[in-house]
Design a protein around this motif. Structure first.
Motif, short mmCIF file in Angstrom:
data_model
loop_
_atom_site.label_atom_id
_atom_site.label_comp_id
_atom_site.label_asym_id
_atom_site.label_seq_id
_atom_site.Cartn_x
_atom_site.Cartn_y
_atom_site.Cartn_z
N PRO A 1 -8.13 -8.34 3.10
CA PRO A 1 -7.11 -9.18 2.45
C PRO A 1 -6.08 -8.32 1.73
CG PRO A 1 -9.33 -9.99 1.97
CD PRO A 1 -9.49 -8.65 2.62
N ARG A 2 -4.86 -8.80 1.67
CA ARG A 2 -3.79 -8.06 1.00
C ARG A 2 -2.76 -9.04 0.47
NH1 ARG A 2 0.86 -7.71 4.09
NH2 ARG A 2 0.67 -8.29 6.29
N LEU A 3 -1.76 -8.51 -0.23
CA LEU A 3 -0.66 -9.32 -0.72
C LEU A 3 0.32 -9.60 0.42
CD1 LEU A 3 0.00 -7.49 -4.12
CD2 LEU A 3 -1.01 -9.76 -3.82
N HIS A 4 0.52 -10.88 0.71
CA HIS A 4 1.46 -11.31 1.75
C HIS A 4 2.65 -11.99 1.06
CE1 HIS A 4 -1.29 -10.91 5.31
NE2 HIS A 4 -2.19 -11.02 4.36
N ARG A 5 3.86 -11.58 1.41
CA ARG A 5 5.06 -12.15 0.81
C ARG A 5 5.94 -12.80 1.87
NH1 ARG A 5 9.29 -8.25 -2.21
NH2 ARG A 5 9.33 -7.37 -0.09
N HIS A 6 6.51 -13.97 1.52
CA HIS A 6 7.49 -14.66 2.36
C HIS A 6 8.65 -15.07 1.47
CE1 HIS A 6 4.82 -15.10 5.94
NE2 HIS A 6 3.88 -15.10 5.02
N SER B 1 2.94 1.88 3.10
CA SER B 1 2.19 1.73 1.84
C SER B 1 1.97 0.25 1.54
CB SER B 1 2.96 2.37 0.69
OG SER B 1 3.16 3.75 0.91
N PRO B 2 0.74 -0.16 1.27
CA PRO B 2 0.49 -1.58 0.94
C PRO B 2 1.05 -1.93 -0.42
CG PRO B 2 -1.50 -0.29 0.60
CD PRO B 2 -0.50 0.64 1.23
N ALA B 3 1.45 -3.20 -0.57
CA ALA B 3 1.93 -3.66 -1.87
C ALA B 3 0.79 -3.64 -2.88
CB ALA B 3 2.50 -5.07 -1.74
N ARG B 4 1.08 -3.20 -4.10
CA ARG B 4 0.06 -3.09 -5.14
C ARG B 4 0.23 -4.11 -6.25
NH1 ARG B 4 -0.75 3.40 -5.86
NH2 ARG B 4 0.25 3.00 -7.87
N ILE B 5 1.49 -4.49 -6.53
CA ILE B 5 1.80 -5.43 -7.59
C ILE B 5 2.84 -6.42 -7.07
CG2 ILE B 5 2.71 -5.72 -9.95
CD1 ILE B 5 0.19 -4.08 -9.95
N MET C 1 0.39 -10.59 -9.82
CA MET C 1 -0.80 -10.45 -9.00
C MET C 1 -1.00 -8.98 -8.67
SD MET C 1 -0.34 -13.77 -6.50
CE MET C 1 -1.57 -13.19 -5.34
N PHE C 2 -2.27 -8.58 -8.56
CA PHE C 2 -2.65 -7.19 -8.30
C PHE C 2 -3.43 -7.12 -6.99
CE2 PHE C 2 -1.89 -7.54 -12.74
CZ PHE C 2 -1.54 -6.30 -13.23
N HIS C 3 -3.09 -6.14 -6.17
CA HIS C 3 -3.79 -6.00 -4.89
C HIS C 3 -5.29 -5.82 -5.07
CE1 HIS C 3 -4.92 -4.61 -0.90
NE2 HIS C 3 -5.39 -3.50 -1.45
N ASP C 4 -5.70 -5.04 -6.07
CA ASP C 4 -7.12 -4.75 -6.24
C ASP C 4 -7.83 -5.73 -7.17
OD1 ASP C 4 -6.09 -3.96 -8.65
OD2 ASP C 4 -7.09 -2.01 -8.71
N GLN C 5 -7.15 -6.85 -7.50
CA GLN C 5 -7.75 -7.92 -8.30
C GLN C 5 -7.52 -9.24 -7.57
OE1 GLN C 5 -9.45 -7.43 -11.14
NE2 GLN C 5 -8.95 -5.28 -11.49
#
Length: 269
Positions: free
Chosen positions: A47-52, A113-117, A183-187
């Motif tokens: 799972p990761r941060l998805h943005r639209h 690089s994956p989104a982190r914040i 939102m945080f990628h690792d939370q």
């Protein structure tokens, strides 16, 4: 007027998020966006941060997403998400860069690089030229002049495994009236919201907790609606919320105590 919303749910929050964006969107709005933490379709990737995001024909875009994705946005399943709808003064091909949510991929990030914040913001944030330069020196490269993107980078730079403290540290370096969600990628199970001079409301029903700047979207949900006050930070988990004031102390407002029986998801620490 712009609006923000965050949802933490025990079920897929994407349909609820799209529905609430429809309710908040107004004819004058020319930008809209959402970010969720989840997995796309049947993929086995983490799972990761998805943005639209959208920077034109917002109403049609939201309606199309909601109609074509009744069970989730293009197969996207997530239990935590945030959204924004409002206005931007930017036009043309660069308009989308101004649309929220904004993200930080970390210092010296590459295209992979994956989104982190991720950040949604309501209000006017003042970012000094010295702070922008300091972020550049630390390797954070802004893709837009938006203050909310600098805020995302600032939260990432101050993050040391405590999301609440990272938000507090970042806000201490800024000025202006604002309400925000982070939102945080690792939370993946958490959403942090903060209020400082702009309206923010907390509400819940049997399966979801909502944080929003638009009280009207909470009218159809069972349970009390709690207004946050200046300096409040809310740490929303699946099972409960934790509210602290600008000193990091437990909230002790009388209205919270009165609602405690019905709104059992609220805790203080």
């Amino acid at each position: 007027m712009s609006s923000i919303i965050g949802i933490v749910s025990t079920r897929n929050a994407v349909p609820d998020l799209l529905h609430q964006l429809q309710r908040m969107e107004q004819a004058s709005h020319n930008c809209c966006g959402l970010v969720v933490h989840g997995r796309q379709g049947q993929t086995q990737s983490p799972p990761r941060l998805h943005r639209h995001r959208r920077a034109q024909r917002v109403s049609a875009w939201i309606e199309h997403m909601a109609r074509s994705s009744p069970n989730g946005l293009h197969g996207l399943h997530a239990q935590v998400g945030m959204g924004h709808t409002g206005q931007t003064d930017a036009f043309g091909p660069n308009a989308l860069q101004h649309a929220l949510p904004h993200m930080s991929h970390g210092p010296d990030a590459t295209l992979n690089s994956p989104a982190r914040i991720a950040v949604v913001l309501l209000g006017q944030v003042q970012v000094s030229p010295a702070l922008r330069e300091a972020m550049r020196e630390r390797g954070y490269h802004a893709t837009s002049p938006s203050a909310s993107e600098i805020l995302a980078h600032l939260i990432d730079a101050t993050y040391q495994n405590d999301p609440v403290q990272a938000v507090r540290r970042a806000l201490a370096l800024l000025s202006g009236a604002m309400a925000l969600g982070v939102m945080f990628h690792d939370q993946p199970q958490r959403l942090i919201a903060a209020q400082s001079g702009a309206p923010l409301w907390l509400g819940c029903n049997g399966h979801s907790t909502f944080v929003t700047s638009d009280q009207a979207v909470l009218r159809d949900h069972a349970g009390p609606v709690v207004p946050l006050t200046d300096g409040d930070v809310v740490d929303v988990h699946h099972a409960h919320c934790q509210i602290t004031n600008n000193l990091g102390q437990p909230v002790s407002r009388p209205e919270l105590k009165q609602e405690r029986t019905d709104f059992s998801a609220i805790e203080t620490r």
